[in-house]
Enzyme design. Structure first.
Site, PDB file in Angstrom:
ATOM      1  N   ASP A  38      44.062 -11.052  60.377  1.00  0.00           N
ATOM      2  CA  ASP A  38      45.483 -11.036  60.011  1.00  0.00           C
ATOM      3  C   ASP A  38      45.618 -11.579  58.591  1.00  0.00           C
ATOM      4  O   ASP A  38      44.712 -12.232  58.075  1.00  0.00           O
ATOM      5  CB  ASP A  38      46.286 -11.920  60.986  1.00  0.00           C
ATOM      6  CG  ASP A  38      47.715 -11.428  61.189  1.00  0.00           C
ATOM      7  OD1 ASP A  38      48.064 -11.040  62.307  1.00  0.00           O
ATOM      8  OD2 ASP A  38      48.498 -11.437  60.202  1.00  0.00           O
ATOM      9  N   VAL A  62      44.667  -5.352  56.403  1.00  0.00           N
ATOM     10  CA  VAL A  62      44.206  -4.075  56.980  1.00  0.00           C
ATOM     11  C   VAL A  62      44.341  -2.892  56.016  1.00  0.00           C
ATOM     12  O   VAL A  62      43.789  -1.828  56.277  1.00  0.00           O
ATOM     13  CB  VAL A  62      44.930  -3.723  58.305  1.00  0.00           C
ATOM     14  CG1 VAL A  62      44.669  -4.766  59.371  1.00  0.00           C
ATOM     15  CG2 VAL A  62      46.428  -3.506  58.088  1.00  0.00           C
ATOM     16  N   TYR A 154      58.401   4.374  58.638  1.00  0.00           N
ATOM     17  CA  TYR A 154      57.822   3.804  59.857  1.00  0.00           C
ATOM     18  C   TYR A 154      57.618   4.883  60.916  1.00  0.00           C
ATOM     19  O   TYR A 154      56.552   4.976  61.536  1.00  0.00           O
ATOM     20  CB  TYR A 154      58.755   2.704  60.370  1.00  0.00           C
ATOM     21  CG  TYR A 154      58.264   1.937  61.565  1.00  0.00           C
ATOM     22  CD1 TYR A 154      57.287   0.955  61.440  1.00  0.00           C
ATOM     23  CD2 TYR A 154      58.787   2.168  62.840  1.00  0.00           C
ATOM     24  CE1 TYR A 154      56.854   0.225  62.545  1.00  0.00           C
ATOM     25  CE2 TYR A 154      58.356   1.451  63.946  1.00  0.00           C
ATOM     26  CZ  TYR A 154      57.393   0.480  63.795  1.00  0.00           C
ATOM     27  OH  TYR A 154      56.960  -0.244  64.896  1.00  0.00           O
ATOM     28  N   LYS A 158      54.073   6.018  62.392  1.00  0.00           N
ATOM     29  CA  LYS A 158      53.753   5.839  63.809  1.00  0.00           C
ATOM     30  C   LYS A 158      53.418   7.183  64.474  1.00  0.00           C
ATOM     31  O   LYS A 158      52.558   7.245  65.349  1.00  0.00           O
ATOM     32  CB  LYS A 158      54.898   5.129  64.522  1.00  0.00           C
ATOM     33  CG  LYS A 158      55.063   3.667  64.098  1.00  0.00           C
ATOM     34  CD  LYS A 158      53.808   2.858  64.389  1.00  0.00           C
ATOM     35  CE  LYS A 158      53.992   1.372  64.164  1.00  0.00           C
ATOM     36  NZ  LYS A 158      52.779   0.594  64.497  1.00  0.00           N
ATOM     37  N   THR A 192      60.890  -8.178  65.583  1.00  0.00           N
ATOM     38  CA  THR A 192      62.199  -7.682  66.042  1.00  0.00           C
ATOM     39  C   THR A 192      63.223  -8.806  66.173  1.00  0.00           C
ATOM     40  O   THR A 192      64.262  -8.620  66.813  1.00  0.00           O
ATOM     41  CB  THR A 192      62.041  -6.976  67.402  1.00  0.00           C
ATOM     42  OG1 THR A 192      61.315  -7.839  68.290  1.00  0.00           O
ATOM     43  CG2 THR A 192      61.302  -5.656  67.263  1.00  0.00           C
TER      44      THR A 192
HETATM   45  N1  LIG Z   1      58.035  -5.442  68.532  1.00  0.00           N
HETATM   46  C1  LIG Z   1      58.395  -4.186  68.837  1.00  0.00           C
HETATM   47  O1  LIG Z   1      59.489  -3.921  69.370  1.00  0.00           O
HETATM   48  C2  LIG Z   1      57.446  -3.053  68.564  1.00  0.00           C
HETATM   49  C3  LIG Z   1      57.758  -1.789  69.085  1.00  0.00           C
HETATM   50  C4  LIG Z   1      56.900  -0.725  68.846  1.00  0.00           C
HETATM   51  C5  LIG Z   1      55.763  -0.923  68.089  1.00  0.00           C
HETATM   52  N2  LIG Z   1      55.487  -2.148  67.577  1.00  0.00           N
HETATM   53  C6  LIG Z   1      54.270  -2.287  66.794  1.00  0.00           C
HETATM   54  O2  LIG Z   1      53.459  -3.277  67.361  1.00  0.00           O
HETATM   55  C7  LIG Z   1      52.624  -3.832  66.341  1.00  0.00           C
HETATM   56  C8  LIG Z   1      52.706  -5.353  66.410  1.00  0.00           C
HETATM   57  O3  LIG Z   1      54.018  -5.759  66.090  1.00  0.00           O
HETATM   58  P1  LIG Z   1      54.691  -7.094  66.655  1.00  0.00           P
HETATM   59  O4  LIG Z   1      55.995  -6.714  67.190  1.00  0.00           O
HETATM   60  O5  LIG Z   1      53.717  -7.831  67.483  1.00  0.00           O
HETATM   61  O6  LIG Z   1      54.977  -7.844  65.265  1.00  0.00           O
HETATM   62  P2  LIG Z   1      54.456  -9.211  64.644  1.00  0.00           P
HETATM   63  O7  LIG Z   1      55.130  -9.326  63.327  1.00  0.00           O
HETATM   64  O8  LIG Z   1      54.626 -10.317  65.633  1.00  0.00           O
HETATM   65  O9  LIG Z   1      52.899  -8.962  64.461  1.00  0.00           O
HETATM   66  C9  LIG Z   1      52.396  -8.133  63.447  1.00  0.00           C
HETATM   67  C10 LIG Z   1      51.188  -8.818  62.850  1.00  0.00           C
HETATM   68  O10 LIG Z   1      50.631  -7.960  61.840  1.00  0.00           O
HETATM   69  C11 LIG Z   1      50.239  -8.797  60.769  1.00  0.00           C
HETATM   70  N3  LIG Z   1      50.107  -8.054  59.519  1.00  0.00           N
HETATM   71  C12 LIG Z   1      51.113  -7.566  58.741  1.00  0.00           C
HETATM   72  N4  LIG Z   1      50.603  -6.992  57.653  1.00  0.00           N
HETATM   73  C13 LIG Z   1      49.241  -7.114  57.736  1.00  0.00           C
HETATM   74  C14 LIG Z   1      48.169  -6.704  56.910  1.00  0.00           C
HETATM   75  N5  LIG Z   1      48.384  -6.041  55.759  1.00  0.00           N
HETATM   76  N6  LIG Z   1      46.924  -6.994  57.297  1.00  0.00           N
HETATM   77  C15 LIG Z   1      46.697  -7.683  58.458  1.00  0.00           C
HETATM   78  N7  LIG Z   1      47.672  -8.081  59.272  1.00  0.00           N
HETATM   79  C16 LIG Z   1      48.939  -7.793  58.920  1.00  0.00           C
HETATM   80  C17 LIG Z   1      51.340  -9.836  60.697  1.00  0.00           C
HETATM   81  O11 LIG Z   1      50.961 -10.973  59.914  1.00  0.00           O
HETATM   82  C18 LIG Z   1      51.553 -10.148  62.166  1.00  0.00           C
HETATM   83  O12 LIG Z   1      50.702 -11.177  62.619  1.00  0.00           O
HETATM   84  C19 LIG Z   1      53.112  -3.246  65.022  1.00  0.00           C
HETATM   85  O13 LIG Z   1      52.269  -2.172  64.658  1.00  0.00           O
HETATM   86  C20 LIG Z   1      54.498  -2.734  65.366  1.00  0.00           C
HETATM   87  O14 LIG Z   1      54.877  -1.671  64.531  1.00  0.00           O
HETATM   88  C21 LIG Z   1      56.296  -3.221  67.803  1.00  0.00           C
END
Ligand SMILES: NC(=O)c1ccc[n+]([C@@H]2O[C@H](COP(=O)([O-])OP(=O)(O)OC[C@H]3O[C@@H](n4cnc5c(N)ncnc54)[C@H](O)[C@@H]3O)[C@@H](O)[C@H]2O)c1
Length: 265
Positions: A38, A62, A154, A158, A192
């Site tokens: 991360d 990443v 986005y 996705k 979110t």
């Molecule tokens: N929360 C939702 O409702 C939801 C819904 C659909 C999809 N998602 C997807 O789920 C995944 C996780 O999201 P989440 O809700 O747990 O959010 P989150 O913000 O809690 O976690 C995302 C993580 O990605 C890390 N990150 C961001 N940029 C980065 C980079 N360049 N290199 C390495 N790490 C990086 C952040 O530091 C964070 O720890 C994402 O891909 C998001 O698009 C989330």
């Protein structure tokens, strides 16, 4: 917890928070050695303290190929392998198409789509070297199927993750490597928070979710681990909606016109 991942080495890209952290916790509880990558170093340190031996955080972006390659190499150096991988990192810079700058588009698409490509590339290379198969789970989104206002980058990224996962499933199958995607609906994470801090916005979401509530990150981690486990040994190239039945709820609610259910048990 079962020992489904005993003696397995897992790589979690985006493992410091939210869904990635829930995946790392569950993998650790089920016996895996976990390398979590991360950009959030504080989150990684906290997770290391919480989980102790068998969970290692690596600071990595990443969107940078050298970083991604180094994460996989770290798993091999520390634990001898990379057997299962989860590409979870994601975020967005929203904006209407007519307003969105090239830099904002690039930020979102590089993080959400290129990051998954780079992860899959280096995770699969290592799994191919090992010659013992492997599993990759990519976190896409319900937005792979459903557009949202100000979400073009986005949504496109996705949808790309879903297609890329299927392409990986096809290309890696001869090596015994399975690739699947999860498409979460609304999950309560730091990403979110703005929806949860706004009662009207949250109500608008929940009105569309037949199960009547958002998901917790653990409810995405559980199906992600299922897809990565031997329980899903014949599942590859699949997209699993984990959305509380959101996607089947678009038709008008005709119950007021039909009256109540007649059966009374
Ligand atoms: N929360 C939702 O409702 C939801 C819904 C659909 C999809 N998602 C997807 O789920 C995944 C996780 O999201 P989440 O809700 O747990 O959010 P989150 O913000 O809690 O976690 C995302 C993580 O990605 C890390 N990150 C961001 N940029 C980065 C980079 N360049 N290199 C390495 N790490 C990086 C952040 O530091 C964070 O720890 C994402 O891909 C998001 O698009 C989330």
């Amino acid at each position: 917890m079962t020992g489904r991942f005993k003696d397995k080495v897992a790589v979690v890209m985006g493992g410091a928070s939210g869904i990635g952290l829930a995946i790392g916790r569950r993998l650790h509880a089920e016996g895996a050695k976990v390398v979590a990558a991360d950009v959030n170093q504080d989150g990684l340190r906290e997770a290391e303290t919480e989980l102790g031996a068998g969970f290692v955080g690596v600071h990595a972006d990443v969107t940078r190929e050298a970083d991604v390659e180094r994460v996989v190499a770290t798993a091999v150096d520390l634990f001898g392998a990379a057997d299962t991988a989860f590409n979870v990192a994601g975020a967005s810079r929203p904006g209407y198409i007519v307003d969105l700058s090239e830099a904002e588009w690039d930020f979102t698409v590089d993080l959400c789509l290129k990051g998954v490509f780079l992860g899959m590339k280096h995770q699969a290379r290592q799994m191919m070297r090992q010659k013992t198969g492997g599993t990759i789970v990519n976190i896409a989104s319900l937005n792979a199927h459903v557009p949202m206002h100000a979400g073009s980058a986005y949504v496109s990224a996705k949808a790309g993750v879903e297609a890329l996962s299927k392409n990986g499933a096809l290309e890696f199958a001869e090596y015994g490597i399975r690739v699947n995607a999860i498409l979460p609906g609304l999950v309560q994470t730091p990403l979110t928070r703005r929806h949860f801090d706004n009662a009207d916005a949250l109500a608008a979401f929940v009105a569309r979710i037949p199960l009547g509530r958002p998901a917790q990150p653990e409810e995405i981690a559980a199906p992600a681990l299922f897809l990565a486990s031997d329980d899903a040994s014949y599942v590859s190239g699949a997209s699993l909606l984990v959305d509380g039945a959101w996607a089947v709820s678009g038709y008008p609610d005709m119950r007021p016109f039909r009256g109540p259910v007649k059966w009374n048990g």
